[in-house]
Design an enzyme around this catalytic site. Structure first.
Site, short mmCIF file in Angstrom:
data_model
loop_
_atom_site.label_atom_id
_atom_site.label_comp_id
_atom_site.label_asym_id
_atom_site.label_seq_id
_atom_site.Cartn_x
_atom_site.Cartn_y
_atom_site.Cartn_z
N THR A 167 0.82 -1.21 0.00
CA THR A 167 0.00 0.00 0.00
C THR A 167 0.85 1.27 0.00
O THR A 167 2.00 1.25 0.48
CB THR A 167 -0.90 -0.01 1.27
OG1 THR A 167 -1.51 1.26 1.41
CG2 THR A 167 -0.10 -0.30 2.53
N GLU A 212 0.24 3.59 1.95
CA GLU A 212 0.22 4.12 3.33
C GLU A 212 1.55 3.94 4.04
O GLU A 212 1.81 4.58 5.06
CB GLU A 212 -0.89 3.47 4.15
CG GLU A 212 -2.25 3.72 3.55
CD GLU A 212 -3.40 3.61 4.54
OE1 GLU A 212 -3.15 3.52 5.75
OE2 GLU A 212 -4.55 3.64 4.08
N LYS A 241 2.10 -3.26 7.45
CA LYS A 241 2.38 -3.47 6.02
C LYS A 241 3.84 -3.09 5.71
O LYS A 241 4.51 -3.75 4.92
CB LYS A 241 1.43 -2.63 5.15
CG LYS A 241 -0.02 -3.10 5.14
CD LYS A 241 -0.21 -4.49 4.55
CE LYS A 241 -0.02 -4.55 3.06
NZ LYS A 241 -0.37 -5.88 2.50
P1 NAD Z 1 -9.68 -7.25 2.36
O1 NAD Z 1 -9.63 -6.95 3.82
O2 NAD Z 1 -10.91 -6.96 1.60
O3 NAD Z 1 -9.34 -8.80 2.12
C1 NAD Z 1 -8.30 -9.46 2.78
C2 NAD Z 1 -8.46 -10.95 2.51
O4 NAD Z 1 -7.38 -11.64 3.17
C3 NAD Z 1 -9.76 -11.56 3.06
O5 NAD Z 1 -10.31 -12.45 2.12
C4 NAD Z 1 -9.30 -12.31 4.31
O6 NAD Z 1 -10.13 -13.43 4.63
C5 NAD Z 1 -7.91 -12.74 3.90
N1 NAD Z 1 -7.02 -13.00 5.05
C6 NAD Z 1 -6.85 -12.21 6.14
N2 NAD Z 1 -5.97 -12.78 6.98
C7 NAD Z 1 -5.54 -13.93 6.38
C8 NAD Z 1 -4.62 -14.93 6.73
N3 NAD Z 1 -3.95 -14.89 7.90
N4 NAD Z 1 -4.43 -15.98 5.90
C9 NAD Z 1 -5.13 -16.06 4.73
N5 NAD Z 1 -6.01 -15.13 4.36
C10 NAD Z 1 -6.22 -14.08 5.16
O7 NAD Z 1 -8.42 -6.50 1.74
P2 NAD Z 1 -8.26 -5.81 0.32
O8 NAD Z 1 -8.77 -4.42 0.39
O9 NAD Z 1 -8.75 -6.73 -0.72
O10 NAD Z 1 -6.66 -5.71 0.26
C11 NAD Z 1 -5.89 -6.79 -0.28
C12 NAD Z 1 -4.41 -6.42 -0.17
O11 NAD Z 1 -4.16 -5.21 -0.89
C13 NAD Z 1 -3.95 -6.14 1.26
O12 NAD Z 1 -2.65 -6.67 1.40
C14 NAD Z 1 -3.93 -4.62 1.36
O13 NAD Z 1 -2.96 -4.20 2.29
C15 NAD Z 1 -3.54 -4.24 -0.05
N6 NAD Z 1 -4.03 -2.93 -0.52
C16 NAD Z 1 -5.34 -2.58 -0.39
C17 NAD Z 1 -5.79 -1.36 -0.91
C18 NAD Z 1 -7.23 -0.94 -0.81
O14 NAD Z 1 -7.54 0.21 -1.16
N7 NAD Z 1 -8.15 -1.80 -0.40
C19 NAD Z 1 -4.87 -0.50 -1.53
C20 NAD Z 1 -3.53 -0.89 -1.62
C21 NAD Z 1 -3.13 -2.11 -1.13
O1 DAU Z 2 -4.16 3.98 0.51
C1 DAU Z 2 -4.37 2.61 0.41
C2 DAU Z 2 -5.21 2.16 1.59
O2 DAU Z 2 -6.53 2.61 1.34
C3 DAU Z 2 -5.20 0.63 1.79
O3 DAU Z 2 -3.91 0.23 2.10
C4 DAU Z 2 -6.17 0.23 2.90
O4 DAU Z 2 -6.22 -1.17 3.01
C5 DAU Z 2 -7.55 0.77 2.55
O5 DAU Z 2 -8.46 0.46 3.58
C6 DAU Z 2 -7.49 2.28 2.32
O6 DAU Z 2 -7.19 2.97 3.56
P1 DAU Z 2 -7.93 4.35 3.95
O7 DAU Z 2 -7.83 4.53 5.41
O8 DAU Z 2 -7.49 5.46 3.07
O9 DAU Z 2 -9.44 3.94 3.49
P2 DAU Z 2 -10.87 4.17 4.17
O10 DAU Z 2 -11.87 3.80 3.14
O11 DAU Z 2 -10.96 3.54 5.51
O12 DAU Z 2 -10.90 5.75 4.36
C7 DAU Z 2 -10.74 6.61 3.26
C8 DAU Z 2 -10.78 8.04 3.80
O13 DAU Z 2 -12.12 8.30 4.24
C9 DAU Z 2 -9.88 8.25 5.00
O14 DAU Z 2 -9.35 9.57 4.92
C10 DAU Z 2 -10.84 8.15 6.19
C11 DAU Z 2 -12.16 8.67 5.63
N1 DAU Z 2 -13.38 8.07 6.22
C12 DAU Z 2 -13.45 6.70 6.27
C13 DAU Z 2 -14.56 6.10 6.81
C14 DAU Z 2 -14.65 4.58 6.89
C15 DAU Z 2 -14.40 8.86 6.65
O15 DAU Z 2 -14.33 10.11 6.57
N2 DAU Z 2 -15.51 8.26 7.18
C16 DAU Z 2 -15.64 6.91 7.30
O16 DAU Z 2 -16.66 6.43 7.83
#
Ligand code: NAD
Ligand code: DAU
Length: 355
Positions: free
Chosen positions: A132, A134, A162
């Site tokens: 990520t 972050e 991470k």
């Molecule tokens: P998510 O939380 O939706 O899904 C995570 C998945 O991992 C789930 O299916 C969960 O069951 C599985 N999991 C958790 N712990 C586990 C373990 N110990 N063993 C096997 N499986 C396990 O997450 P996501 O948003 O799909 O993110 C996927 C990856 O991408 C993560 O590594 C996250 O850090 C990274 N990422 C996410 C975002 C975002 O915006 N969502 C952005 C950049 C990077």
């Molecule tokens: O930047 C990549 C990351 O983006 C990933 O690594 C993370 O797994 C993913 O969850 C996401 O993190 P954020 O903290 O940026 O996402 P989130 O959707 O939780 O929040 C987005 C922004 O919105 C953040 O500034 C917090 C704000 N927010 C979030 C929630 C849930 C609100 O204002 N209100 C809310 O209820």
């Protein structure tokens, strides 16, 4: 075949479905099925013999070693993680266990397997770690976007865990020569996004007539990427990335949270107007800020474009419309993920925040 971890979560499930739509290469999907993992996300693959689902933990090296020797994958893509910043603030332990200790055990199993390969299988093997933006911390308004050489400065238990996993992956390359690739991506959005995260939470709450909780002043900036663009970037890095390198992935779509919420409200006004004719934005409620809230993320995605020719296909306008439409058309999925545990989380996170 390849092995994917965390392939029942938001990005992992989109990746698995996309992969099998574009290739006949089979895939083992190892997922612990935490609250964020959902087999319904993979319903399109029911009965498809190319998809082998295994319920298990990346921290269980006996299991992963067995899977590796049984299926002999040519690559591993590690999506598995605890991913929600607010949950990491309420309880960091699961983040340490999966993101750090789990990644370590996975790397150990992979190191053993990779060491047993020969010739082309040894040369061609890749371990791709999905990370990520972050890990780089927070940017000031006028600072340049995160490049791959930006210093690591994680601020939440999630981003620190991470960052630790990224360092382990890097160390396994430098010390043991494991052919690793790391991607650091910005905020994703799209189908199957769990409604604890900003965009799906706003859609779901708006439709339910509930408040739309904006943390602090709503001026925090995130850089949004449609999830299938993230999937195509990962495929491209797997195909052509240089082992040991990291690639930043982003959509050149920096937007303040409040603008995101207004856009979602405007789309819902158009596609599913409120019964009373009033605009959804009237449901916005400013609540207590997230502790340690990062102010701005922005990804400089020039390296992946220059070296690997990858660019996002969606604009924010096209991606967010598709996303809102998907949630409108998949209300059953939303209802199914809003289990008792989901409601307990909402009560815990938002009950304490004063409007
Ligand atoms: P998510 O939380 O939706 O899904 C995570 C998945 O991992 C789930 O299916 C969960 O069951 C599985 N999991 C958790 N712990 C586990 C373990 N110990 N063993 C096997 N499986 C396990 O997450 P996501 O948003 O799909 O993110 C996927 C990856 O991408 C993560 O590594 C996250 O850090 C990274 N990422 C996410 C975002 C975002 O915006 N969502 C952005 C950049 C990077
Ligand atoms: O930047 C990549 C990351 O983006 C990933 O690594 C993370 O797994 C993913 O969850 C996401 O993190 P954020 O903290 O940026 O996402 P989130 O959707 O939780 O929040 C987005 C922004 O919105 C953040 O500034 C917090 C704000 N927010 C979030 C929630 C849930 C609100 O204002 N209100 C809310 O209820």
């Amino acid at each position: 075949m390849i092995l994917v971890t965390g392939g029942a979560g938001f990005i992992g499930a989109n990746f698995v479905v996309d992969w099998l739509a574009q290739s006949d290469e089979g895939l083992i999907n190892l997922d612990k099925l935490t609250y964020a993992g959902n087999r319904e996300n993979l319903a399109a693959l029911a009965g498809d013999p190319r998809h082998i689902f295994v319920h298990g933990d990346i921290g269980d090296s006996d299991l992963t070693s067995r899977l590796l020797s049984q299926y002999q994958p040519r690559a591993i893509i590690n999506f598995a993680a605890e991913s929600h910043v607010d949950r990491s603030i309420h309880g960091p332990e699961d983040f340490i266990q999966t993101n750090i200790v789990g990644t370590f055990h996975l790397l150990e199993a992979v190191r053993g397997y990779w060491g047993s390969l020969h010739d082309d299988a040894l040369q061609g093997f890749r371990f791709l770690h999905v990370s990520t933006d972050e890990v780089y911390g927070s940017l000031a308004r006028d600072e340049a976007a995160f490049s791959e050489t930006h210093r690591y400065e994680p601020n939440s238990p999630y981003s620190a865990s991470k960052a630790a996993s990224d360092h382990l992956v890097r160390a396994y390359h430098h010390t043991y020569g494991l052919p690793v690739l790391t991607t650091n991506c910005s905020n994703n959005y799209g189908p199957y996004h769990f409604p604890e995260k900003l965009i799906p939470l706003m859609i779901v709450n708006a439709l339910a007539g509930k408040p739309l909780p904006v943390y602090g002043d709503g001026q925090q900036i995130r850089d949004w990427l449609y999830v299938t663009d993230h999937c195509s970037a990962i495929r491209r890095v797997l195909d052509a990335g240089r082992p040991g390198e990291t690639y930043n992935v982003g959509g050149w779509n920096e937007k303040p949270n409040l603008e995101i919420v207004h856009t979602v409200c405007a789309l819902l006004d158009e596609l599913r107007p409120r019964a009373d004719g009033k605009p959804y934005r009237e449901q916005i409620s400013y609540v207590t800020d997230r502790p340690g809230h990062d102010r701005r993320y922005a990804i400089d995605a020039r390296k992946i474009e220059r070296e690997l020719g990858w660019k996002p296909a969606e604009t924010f306008a096209t991606g967010i419309r598709k996303t809102v439409l998907w949630y409108l058309e998949n209300q059953d999925w939303v209802r199914n993920v809003q289990s008792g545990a989901y409601r307990a989380w909402v009560e815990r996170n938002y009950g304490e925040r004063q409007p």
